[in-house]
Scaffold this motif. Sequence first.
Motif, PDB file in Angstrom:
ATOM      1  N   GLU A 139       0.839  -1.200   0.000  1.00 19.46           N
ATOM      2  CA  GLU A 139       0.000   0.000   0.000  1.00 19.46           C
ATOM      3  C   GLU A 139       0.875   1.251   0.000  1.00 19.46           C
ATOM      4  O   GLU A 139       0.616   2.212  -0.728  1.00 19.46           O
ATOM      5  CB  GLU A 139      -0.910   0.015   1.229  1.00 19.46           C
ATOM      6  N   ARG A 140       1.926   1.243   0.819  1.00 17.56           N
ATOM      7  CA  ARG A 140       2.840   2.394   0.886  1.00 17.56           C
ATOM      8  C   ARG A 140       3.516   2.608  -0.464  1.00 17.56           C
ATOM      9  O   ARG A 140       3.624   3.735  -0.935  1.00 17.56           O
ATOM     10  CB  ARG A 140       3.874   2.169   1.985  1.00 17.56           C
ATOM     11  N   ASN A 141       3.957   1.519  -1.098  1.00 21.26           N
ATOM     12  CA  ASN A 141       4.625   1.627  -2.391  1.00 21.26           C
ATOM     13  C   ASN A 141       3.675   2.124  -3.481  1.00 21.26           C
ATOM     14  O   ASN A 141       4.082   2.860  -4.376  1.00 21.26           O
ATOM     15  CB  ASN A 141       5.246   0.300  -2.791  1.00 21.26           C
ATOM     16  N   ASP A 142       2.402   1.715  -3.412  1.00 20.19           N
ATOM     17  CA  ASP A 142       1.409   2.163  -4.390  1.00 20.19           C
ATOM     18  C   ASP A 142       1.138   3.657  -4.255  1.00 20.19           C
ATOM     19  O   ASP A 142       0.843   4.322  -5.256  1.00 20.19           O
ATOM     20  CB  ASP A 142       0.099   1.387  -4.242  1.00 20.19           C
ATOM     21  N   GLN A 143       1.234   4.179  -3.047  1.00 18.65           N
ATOM     22  CA  GLN A 143       0.991   5.605  -2.821  1.00 18.65           C
ATOM     23  C   GLN A 143       2.130   6.460  -3.336  1.00 18.65           C
ATOM     24  O   GLN A 143       1.954   7.613  -3.676  1.00 18.65           O
ATOM     25  CB  GLN A 143       0.762   5.892  -1.339  1.00 18.65           C
ATOM     26  N   ASN A 144       3.332   5.885  -3.363  1.00 19.61           N
ATOM     27  CA  ASN A 144       4.510   6.657  -3.799  1.00 19.61           C
ATOM     28  C   ASN A 144       4.716   6.575  -5.263  1.00 19.61           C
ATOM     29  O   ASN A 144       4.351   6.370  -6.171  1.00 19.61           O
ATOM     30  CB  ASN A 144       5.778   6.146  -3.113  1.00 19.61           C
TER      31      ASN A 144
END
Length: 142
Positions: A137-142
Amino acid sequence: MSKKGGIQTRGSAWGSTPEELNRNMRKSIIDQQWHNFQETNDLECLAQICEHADYFGNEEVGVRLAGTLRDLSRRKKGYDTALDLEWALRAYDHVCGDPDWKGASKEACRLRVAEILGVEEAERQKWSERLRKKINERNDQN
């Protein structure tokens, strides 16, 4: 030893009708949990008060308030609070950047983080999977 007390059931919970019995039992729980909160400052006590308070037929209010209080509590298992998640992600980034862990799999790094953060051994695999999802999820946001 815990400073919390048990639910007082001495006569105060009795009522002549089911409605009175329910009201008196909820009042006893609220009184006891308020006492427990004053002794321990445990947000779980306030969450239970919210669940048993009367919101004039709108029980969803109590459930929402209790959930919000539990989200603020750091006693939850895993990393259900934002702060716990932040610490888990920082630890993961640190382990992945450590030269000693350079060739390790991502799963091994997540399991190492679980160990560092004190997750019980029996729960580490599930915890690692939840952390993997949060990392994605964190990687998708970045």
